[in-house]
Design an enzyme around this catalytic site. Structure first.
Site, short mmCIF file in Angstrom:
data_model
loop_
_atom_site.label_atom_id
_atom_site.label_comp_id
_atom_site.label_asym_id
_atom_site.label_seq_id
_atom_site.Cartn_x
_atom_site.Cartn_y
_atom_site.Cartn_z
N TRP A 35 0.82 -1.21 0.00
CA TRP A 35 0.00 0.00 0.00
C TRP A 35 0.85 1.26 0.00
O TRP A 35 0.64 2.18 -0.77
CB TRP A 35 -0.93 -0.03 1.21
CG TRP A 35 -1.82 1.17 1.33
CD1 TRP A 35 -2.38 1.89 0.31
CD2 TRP A 35 -2.27 1.77 2.54
NE1 TRP A 35 -3.16 2.91 0.81
CE2 TRP A 35 -3.11 2.86 2.18
CE3 TRP A 35 -2.06 1.50 3.88
CZ2 TRP A 35 -3.72 3.66 3.13
CZ3 TRP A 35 -2.68 2.31 4.81
CH2 TRP A 35 -3.50 3.36 4.44
N ASP A 63 0.23 -8.54 -1.77
CA ASP A 63 -1.09 -7.95 -1.95
C ASP A 63 -0.97 -6.51 -2.43
O ASP A 63 -0.31 -5.69 -1.80
CB ASP A 63 -1.85 -7.99 -0.62
CG ASP A 63 -3.23 -7.39 -0.73
OD1 ASP A 63 -4.08 -7.97 -1.43
OD2 ASP A 63 -3.46 -6.33 -0.13
N TYR A 68 -2.43 1.70 -5.28
CA TYR A 68 -1.34 1.75 -4.31
C TYR A 68 -0.16 2.51 -4.91
O TYR A 68 0.15 2.39 -6.09
CB TYR A 68 -0.91 0.34 -3.91
CG TYR A 68 -1.84 -0.36 -2.94
CD1 TYR A 68 -3.01 0.23 -2.48
CD2 TYR A 68 -1.53 -1.63 -2.46
CE1 TYR A 68 -3.85 -0.43 -1.60
CE2 TYR A 68 -2.37 -2.30 -1.57
CZ TYR A 68 -3.52 -1.71 -1.14
OH TYR A 68 -4.35 -2.36 -0.26
#
Length: 201
Positions: A35, A63, A68
């Site tokens: 992120w 992930d 992001y």
């Protein structure tokens, strides 16, 4: 200067994995979330070192999401570079997930849970990472004026198009929204929800 990456041969010794939802896939209890700290505003080699280190410790799940960064999309671009530089022969040992739902581009079609937005976003994510498919594609959140059936239908399309063998919804759990999971399962798509603690480093 980074040297050629050779993964730790003992990376799976003591590693643990959990079944994810009703699918047959297993995930490590910890995933690396990209992120923050992996985008274009960050030091590329630092993020690369984190991903290498995680994999050497048995972390196989990485992930991402379409936005992001910062800036938006740059975490996927950088991750794609890392894949090409270090993990080209290791793709089958990785679980790569991405998602869409929050704002990504201007206008009414750059946010939400519509079929148009989700599928366009997935296509762009694949291009940024240089991949033919991701292992899990998630809808990030429900959208007030978008029917759940449309959102789930978009996820089914992603699976049937071969762009993601598994799909899910981050904010819908089978117990609280049984209709969403059953819609996926009716079309041969097991309902996947995160079973890992995602560390956004």
């Amino acid at each position: 200067m980074q040297t050629s990456y050779v993964p730790d041969s003992n990376r799976y010794l003591g590693a643990m994995f959990r079944r994810c939802g009703r699918s047959g896939i297993v995930l490590p209890p910890v995933a690396v979330g990209l992120w923050q700290n992996f985008g274009g505003a960050d030091v590329f080699e630092t993020g690369r070192a984190v991903i290498r280190r995680a994999f050497d410790r048995g972390v196989t799940h990485f992930d991402l999401a379409n936005n992001y960064g910062p800036p938006y999309g740059s975490a996927e671009e950088n991750f794609g570079q890392i894949l090409r530089k270090d993990f080209g022969s290791l793709r089958n040992e990785l679980v790569i997930s991405t998602k869409a739902g929050w704002d990504m581009w201007p206008g009414p079609y750059g946010i939400g849970a519509s079929r148009k937005y989700l599928l366009a976003s997935l296509d762009e994510s694949l291009k940024r990472m240089g991949l033919d498919y991701v292992d899990i594609f998630y809808a990030h959140r429900p959208w007030l004026d978008c029917p759940l059936e449309e959102t789930m239908g978009a996820l089914v399309s992603a699976v049937h198009q071969g762009k993601s063998p598994l799909c899910g919804h981050l904010q819908l759990q089978p117990r609280t929204h049984p209709g969403g999971g059953s819609h996926l399962e009716e079309h041969g798509c097991p309902f996947v929800h995160s079973s890992a603690l995602v560390l956004h480093v």
